[in-house]
Design a protein around this motif. Structure first.
Motif, mmCIF file in Angstrom:
data_model
loop_
_atom_site.group_PDB
_atom_site.id
_atom_site.type_symbol
_atom_site.label_atom_id
_atom_site.label_comp_id
_atom_site.label_asym_id
_atom_site.label_seq_id
_atom_site.Cartn_x
_atom_site.Cartn_y
_atom_site.Cartn_z
ATOM 1 N N ALA A 92 0.834 -1.212 0.000
ATOM 2 C CA ALA A 92 0.000 0.000 0.000
ATOM 3 C C ALA A 92 0.867 1.260 0.000
ATOM 4 O O ALA A 92 0.485 2.280 -0.588
ATOM 5 N N ALA A 93 2.044 1.209 0.642
ATOM 6 C CA ALA A 93 2.919 2.394 0.652
ATOM 7 C C ALA A 93 3.467 2.655 -0.751
ATOM 8 O O ALA A 93 3.555 3.806 -1.197
ATOM 9 N N TYR A 94 3.856 1.576 -1.447
ATOM 10 C CA TYR A 94 4.322 1.748 -2.835
ATOM 11 C C TYR A 94 3.206 2.336 -3.696
ATOM 12 O O TYR A 94 3.432 3.240 -4.495
ATOM 13 N N LEU A 95 1.995 1.801 -3.520
ATOM 14 C CA LEU A 95 0.887 2.297 -4.346
ATOM 15 C C LEU A 95 0.583 3.754 -4.021
ATOM 16 O O LEU A 95 0.263 4.546 -4.914
ATOM 17 N N HIS A 96 0.690 4.092 -2.738
ATOM 18 C CA HIS A 96 0.450 5.477 -2.350
ATOM 19 C C HIS A 96 1.364 6.403 -3.147
ATOM 20 O O HIS A 96 0.934 7.448 -3.652
ATOM 21 N N GLY A 97 2.622 6.004 -3.299
ATOM 22 C CA GLY A 97 3.576 6.814 -4.060
ATOM 23 C C GLY A 97 3.308 6.767 -5.557
ATOM 24 O O GLY A 97 3.227 7.810 -6.219
ATOM 25 N N LEU A 98 3.142 5.565 -6.084
ATOM 26 C CA LEU A 98 2.987 5.415 -7.543
ATOM 27 C C LEU A 98 1.719 6.080 -8.060
ATOM 28 O O LEU A 98 1.655 6.516 -9.203
ATOM 29 N N LEU A 99 0.700 6.182 -7.191
ATOM 30 C CA LEU A 99 -0.577 6.776 -7.619
ATOM 31 C C LEU A 99 -0.704 8.230 -7.179
ATOM 32 O O LEU A 99 -1.700 8.879 -7.466
ATOM 33 N N ALA A 100 0.313 8.707 -6.438
ATOM 34 C CA ALA A 100 0.287 10.076 -5.903
ATOM 35 C C ALA A 100 -1.003 10.336 -5.118
ATOM 36 O O ALA A 100 -1.730 11.303 -5.372
ATOM 37 N N LEU A 101 -1.292 9.459 -4.153
ATOM 38 C CA LEU A 101 -2.485 9.642 -3.319
ATOM 39 C C LEU A 101 -2.226 10.749 -2.300
ATOM 40 O O LEU A 101 -1.072 11.074 -2.006
ATOM 41 N N PRO A 102 -3.270 11.317 -1.719
ATOM 42 C CA PRO A 102 -3.075 12.420 -0.758
ATOM 43 C C PRO A 102 -2.273 11.961 0.465
ATOM 44 O O PRO A 102 -2.331 10.785 0.844
ATOM 45 N N THR A 103 -1.545 12.882 1.090
ATOM 46 C CA THR A 103 -0.803 12.510 2.308
ATOM 47 C C THR A 103 -1.770 12.278 3.475
ATOM 48 O O THR A 103 -1.477 11.488 4.366
#
Ligand code: HMG
Length: 394
Positions: A92-103
């Motif tokens: 999920a942390a990788y996806l958070h970065g790859l998808l540019a999800l909100p902080t």
């Protein structure tokens, strides 16, 4: 009362597959055993660059592109997987970065064998129902590479792929019956993936029995939770699909709990379960995503026909835990499913020969240590490039 459920679905699959008839010939087994006996035609085979992070990111990117959803509205991102790439850092942390999800986003990985995706989905539903979402949406990604030893009984029940789900209020695909689920759990050794091995260890026939016992427990608990709503007819049933035949056994089992015989169960099987098995038969077991691949298959085939109808869902995770729950296909889901082009990722896949598949499996052993390789994987595709300074690079 809020309407909460699955707003959109997208899939990602590896670029190649093995035809199970080819595998049967190579293992000196009758093709009828794999194709008819297990109910699988093809199994997706993931190469090193198609790791669970890459598959999950590609499914999620497709989800946003096809549904028109906005990444800035995501307040919860859960990845269900049993193919972790790290003991600590979640996919999920990788996806958070790859998808540019909100902080400002709650991000974590959920594990309980094939149940991890359902754990994410039901948490997301409760997060919205509780008011914590405050108008935001949840991204739930199920991603796995199913691996058993070459030549083992489990080999024809492999697969790989990811299913991304957008969970929200006023869902466009399936409104879930919030708070009405039947749970079951028991500590068993039917299937597991030891830390020293990428391949699953499985007590195959026992795992089938554990699945059916869990189905009994979850179904009875669900009937109890439903109360008077229990008698409302179910139009379609999606089961966890390690292989198609298992769903047939599951359906017979549920029908027996309803006092119906095998002939009656088989008569309703084609209509109630059949279309949910089309995509799983082309991909194999995708572990956490398996139930949602079945749901995507159902919607792809006949969402228009079943708008407003009730669909039952059964999720099983070895080890074991299970949940039985239901939802209703949203009005307009037919047109929206068509717009999502759910089955498109399966188009143009490559058929691997058995020697090619076996070479991919050998390369797999060192995949998590390989140095960075630059290769062209196609515009917009996320791929695992290798490891640099113990960091995975995509
Ligand atoms: P096996 O023992 O080699 O197969 O492996 P079998 O002898 O039981 O035969 C399979 C079926 O093919 C039988 O049908 C045969 O009759 C039939 P059934 O009796 O079951 O209806 N058959 C034929 N049919 C037509 N023509 C022929 C022919 N020959 C035989 N010529 C087993 C089967 C499933 C055990 C193996 O593949 C395996 O171990 N798979 C992995 C475990 C698994 O998928 N378990 C499912 C339940 S557990 C679960 O779903 C959780 C899981 O997804 C993991 C997680 O939660 O993370 C796996």
């Amino acid at each position: 009362m809020k309407r909460i459920g699955i707003d959109a679905i997208a899939l990602a699959v590896p670029e190649g597959y093995v035809e199970l008839a080819d595998l049967a010939h190579a293992r000196s087994v009758s093709p009828g055993k794999f194709v008819d006996g297990l109910g699988v035609e093809r199994m997706a085979v993931a190469r090193a660059h198609e790791d669970p992070v890459a598959l999950g990111a590609n499914a999620a990117r497709r989800l946003f592109a096809m549904s028109g959803a906005d990444t800035s509205r995501i307040g919860l991102c859960v990845v269900g997987t049993e193919t972790a790439v790290d003991h600590s850092k979640p996919i999920a942390a990788y996806l958070h970065g790859l998808l540019a999800l909100p902080t400002a986003c709650r991000v974590f990985e959920a594990k309980h064998a094939c149940f991890g995706g359902t754990a994410g989905l039901l948490n997301a539903v409760d997060w919205i129902a509780s008011g914590s979402a405050r108008g935001r949406q949840a991204l739930v990604v199920c991603t796995d590479v199913a691996r058993y030893a070459i030549g083992s009984a489990g080999e024809p029940t492999q697969g790989a792929g990811a299913v991304a789900l957008l969970v929200s209020e006023n869902p466009r695909l399936v409104e879930l019956e919030v708070g009405v689920t039947g749970s079951y759990a028991r500590d068993v050794h039917d299937f597991w993936r030891p830390l020293h091995s990428k391949e699953a260890v499985v007590d195959g026939h026992y795992s089938v029995q554990c699945y059916l016992d869990a189905l009994t427990g979850a179904y009875e608990a669900w009937r109890h939770a439903c109360g008077t709503d229990y008698s409302e007819p179910i139009a379609r049933r999606c089961y966890h699909v390690p292989y198609g035949k298992m769903a047939k056994k599951a359906h017979r089992h549920v029908m027996a709990l309803e006092g119906k015989g095998e002939a009656e169960a088989d008569a309703s099987y084609v209509e109630e379960v059949g279309t949910s098995l089309r995509l799983p038969a082309q991909i194999g077991n995708v572990y956490t995503g398996s139930l949602y691949l079945a749901l995507a298959s159902l919607l792809e085939a006949e969402a228009s026909r079943i708008e407003g109808k009730r669909v039952a869902l059964f999720s099983y995770g070895s080890g074991c835990t299970a949940e039985f729950f239901a939802g209703r296909v949203a009005s307009g889901a037919g047109a929206f499913s068509r717009a999502l082009r759910l089955a498109e990722p399966l188009e143009g896949r490559r058929r691997y020969t058995i020697p090619e598949y076996e070479a991919i499996r050998r390369a797999d052993a060192d995949a998590d240590r390989r140095p960075i390789e630059s290769a062209n994987f196609g515009a917009g595709t996320v791929a695992f490039l290798g490891v640099e300074g113990e960091r995975r690079v995509y």
